[in-house]
Structure formats: C-alpha cells, structure tokens
Write a protein that holds these residues in place. Structure first.
Motif, PDB file in Angstrom:
ATOM      1  N   GLY A 169      -0.961  -3.559  -4.179  1.00 22.30           N
ATOM      2  CA  GLY A 169      -1.137  -2.552  -3.145  1.00 22.30           C
ATOM      3  C   GLY A 169       0.011  -1.565  -3.087  1.00 22.30           C
ATOM      4  N   GLU A 170      -0.339  -0.306  -2.864  1.00 21.05           N
ATOM      5  CA  GLU A 170       0.685   0.734  -2.754  1.00 21.05           C
ATOM      6  C   GLU A 170       1.571   0.494  -1.540  1.00 21.05           C
ATOM      7  N   HIS A 171       1.007  -0.137  -0.489  1.00 21.30           N
ATOM      8  CA  HIS A 171       1.820  -0.428   0.701  1.00 21.30           C
ATOM      9  C   HIS A 171       2.928  -1.423   0.371  1.00 21.30           C
ATOM     10  N   GLU A 192      -4.494  -2.379  -6.618  1.00 25.40           N
ATOM     11  CA  GLU A 192      -5.044  -3.018  -5.430  1.00 25.40           C
ATOM     12  C   GLU A 192      -5.679  -4.370  -5.760  1.00 25.40           C
ATOM     13  N   ASP A 319      -0.002  -3.608   7.555  1.00 19.50           N
ATOM     14  CA  ASP A 319      -0.054  -2.687   6.414  1.00 19.50           C
ATOM     15  C   ASP A 319      -1.202  -3.005   5.463  1.00 19.50           C
ATOM     16  N   CYS A 320      -1.424  -4.295   5.213  1.00 23.69           N
ATOM     17  CA  CYS A 320      -2.469  -4.702   4.270  1.00 23.69           C
ATOM     18  C   CYS A 320      -3.859  -4.377   4.802  1.00 23.69           C
ATOM     19  N   SER A 323      -4.582  -0.703   4.987  1.00 23.95           N
ATOM     20  CA  SER A 323      -4.867  -0.159   3.659  1.00 23.95           C
ATOM     21  C   SER A 323      -6.292  -0.478   3.225  1.00 23.95           C
ATOM     22  N   HIS A 326      -8.792   1.509   5.132  1.00 23.88           N
ATOM     23  CA  HIS A 326      -8.796   2.902   4.672  1.00 23.88           C
ATOM     24  C   HIS A 326      -9.682   3.048   3.433  1.00 23.88           C
ATOM     25  N   ARG A 327      -9.719   1.985   2.619  1.00 24.27           N
ATOM     26  CA  ARG A 327     -10.552   2.018   1.412  1.00 24.27           C
ATOM     27  C   ARG A 327     -12.032   1.904   1.751  1.00 24.27           C
TER      28      ARG A 327
END
Length: 384
Positions: A169-171, A192, A319-320, A323, A326-327
């Motif tokens: 993950g980018e986070h 991801e 955060d996870c 994210s 958001h997807r």
C-alpha cells in the motif's frame, strides 16, 4: 524470457494464504515463467484457492519449513528459512528476479551480500516488520532478527544496488518514511494488497428475528475488548446478536458474561478458513474496531474475508481502511465506536446504499493491480 523465482521460505498451512495466492497470481501475469518454491502444506492450499491448478506458466519446486509451536521449533524454522533463502539465491541467475513473499529476517544480511557478489535482482515484501520498527517493539523476536531490523534505520549500512523491498500500500510507504533511513526508504516500492474472491457466496438466514453482527480477528484484553463491550452494552439484546469470529486470547468468561458469542474451541486454537466463511455467512454486518493508529505499516487480511462473504463493513477510520474504501465502496467508516452504535440503532431510518460486490471484487482482484506492480518493477529495472 522473463523469469521470476517466487520464494516462500516462511509459510506453512493457511499462513498468509490470501496474500500468497493473490501475489503469485499477479507475478504470473507479469512474468513469462514463475518458479514457485514453497512447502507442500502451503502449496496445496494455495493451489486449492486458485481453483485446483496453478497458472500454466508456474512451475512448483518443493522445499520444507516446519510450523513452529515451541521455542525449539521456532529455532528450527529460522534455520530452515536461512538455509533455503541462501540456497535459492545461490541457485538463481543474473537473468532471473528473485521474490521473497515474506521477509526472511534472519537471512537478509547474507542475502544482501550475495546480491552484491552475484548480481542477483531480489525483491522482499515486508509485512509486520515495519510495525516492529515503528513501535520499537521487538518482543518475541530473536536477536538475529532484531539486528537485521536495525539495519533498516542505519544511515551507514550498504544495501545491494539490486536488492529492493516492497510494502503493501502507498499509505505504508508514506508512513515508512518516518521510520526508515533514507537509504532503506529509497529501496522501497509499493503495491496494493489484493485478493482472490469466491465467485459464489452462500449466505445463511438462521435468525431473521435479530440482526447478526460479527467481529473478525483475534481478541485479547489489549486488543479493542473495551470497544466490543461498549458496542454490546449499547445494542439491545432483543434486536442484536453479536459474534466474535477469531482466536480468543482473553478469558472467554468475559465474553460469556457480556453476551458475546464466540466459536467453540476458539480459546484453544486458531479458526479454520472454512469455519470463518461459515460464520461470516450468518452475519448482516461485520464490524472492525481497530483504532485510528492501526495498519499504518501493514495491510489487513481480515477485511478481505468480510468482502469475500459480501457483508456490509462497519469500521473505524485508519490509513489502510481509508485507502481500501477509496479504491472501492464496501461499507461505511466512522470516527468512533459511538457512531457505529448510533448507525446500528437507527437502521430502520437509514437508506443504506446497496453494494455491487461484483464490482468491489474486481477492483480488489490481482488483475486490478498488475499494471501498477509492473510499472514499479520496470522502474527498478526488474523488467526490461
């Protein structure tokens, strides 16, 4: 021909099954040939999860690592991991990329040196290792693993030019910048966490008189037990049943006294994936009460179980989960447990958006992430 060696020198049985299956599928879409090293107990379940057969371009080669249940078996597990990790690097070649799906901490210093000497292209995925560094908590780790982890913070340690790490993950990559040295962080790529979902889901309406709410994940006195009790005490017994689906590490009497059902024997052993699916099939809502600071350095596998069962998710922001949401939309996120209680107690007055789980599963499938992963691999010249 582009060849990748997929090295699983850690897994046994169902350990990391979801990630192992989905990541193997992604790499099989990117590379012409994948050589898959793993222990039979893990391979058989991964193969079953893939529908009973591997992609045509995947070749399996057997290794063996034990399931560690005591101190001696843990030591044996680490030694086997060290042996097979080094062997796989030695048996590789300059033209083949070597991917470790789980960081073999005890072997990383040797693997790094071999990467320099033999010009091996190596990618290692980090899971909970970054969490250990962020919390500075090395409990239950051996001294060799601790020594390796500290290299990630060192500004002097020389990493091989052809060795990289990946996070899920980018986070995670963004948060890791505050934990890793610049040298280590510049070696980090991200992709991801994905999942291979069941195509058909069977749901059971066993009690239509009450709304069925469940928690997924292990439960201990340190792990959101107060939040679970708050939820239970503020939802009427006449309208809601609550079930804990996962390993119970706390005193089970605490759950009994608070009218929280848990799976038989869960206080003694981990729950099988089949049992988790069965219990999830009975639910109306799945609740995750991990606090905001959770999953800054890792991804969640449990939330994919809920999505696979096509259950509406109620969770706290972190955060996870932010994210993932958001997807694709698969539920509702809240700022605190009180908001979740208000949501459940007000269901009759809410117009809950219907979830298209076919779309959700497509958006979180391995194929959805292949282009991103391929781009990252091209950036570090692991695909040419």
């Amino acid at each position: 021909m582009k060849t990748l060696i997929y090295a699983d020198t850690n897994s046994y049985g169902v350990f990391h099954l979801g990630f192992n299956t989905s990541s193997l599928s992604m790499f099989a879409e990117i590379y012409d040939h994948v050589i898959y090293y793993a222990t039979p107990s893990s391979v058989n379940i991964v193969k079953h999860n893939l529908g009973g057969k591997f992609p045509k371009n995947v070749t399996y080669r057997r290794i063996w690592v034990n399931e560690p249940k005591n101190k001696f078996e843990k030591m044996l597990h680490h030694l086997l991991q060290l042996f097979f990790s080094i062997s796989i690097v030695l048996l590789g070649s300059k033209k083949k990329v070597i991917y470790f799906n789980y960081a073999p901490l005890i072997a990383i210093p040797v693997v790094n040196k071999l990467s320099k000497l033999l010009h091996r292209k190596i990618l290692i995925t980090c899971h909970c290792e970054l969490d250990f560094l962020a919390d500075n908590n090395f409990r239950n780790l051996n001294r060799f693993s601790i020594k390796t982890l500290k290299l990630f913070k060192s500004s002097d340690y020389k990493w091989s030019n052809s060795l990289y790490f990946s996070c899920l993950g980018e986070h995670v990559k963004k948060n890791a910048k505050n934990v890793l040295s610049n040298l280590a962080w510049n070696k980090l790529i991200s992709f991801e966490h994905t999942w291979i979902f069941d195509r058909q889901v069977e749901n059971k309406d066993l009690n239509k008189e009450k709304i069925q709410v469940g928690f997924v994940g292990s439960i201990s006195e340190e792990k959101w037990l107060d939040s679970i009790f708050y939820l239970r005490n503020n939802l009427p017994l006449s309208k809601f049943d609550i079930t804990a689906i996962g390993r119970v590490f706390c005193n089970p009497e605490l759950l009994n006294k608070n009218n929280i059902r848990f799976i038989k024997e869960a206080e003694k052993e981990f729950i099988s994936s089949e049992m988790i699916k069965f219990e999830l099939s009975k639910l109306d809502f799945v609740v995750f009460l991990y606090p905001e600071e959770s999953f800054k350095m890792t991804a969640s596998g449990a939330i994919f179980d809920a999505i696979n069962a096509e259950k509406y998710v109620l969770a706290l922001h972190n955060d996870c989960f932010d994210s993932l949401m958001h997807r694709t939309k698969f539920g509702t996120l809240f700022h605190n447990v009180k908001e979740i209680v208000e949501f459940l107690n007000n269901l009759e007055n809410l117009n809950i958006e219907e979830i298209d789980y076919k779309v959700v599963k497509e958006n979180l499938s391995p194929s959805s992430e292949v282009l991103k992963l391929k781009s990252e691999l091209e950036r570090i010249f692991f695909i040419q």
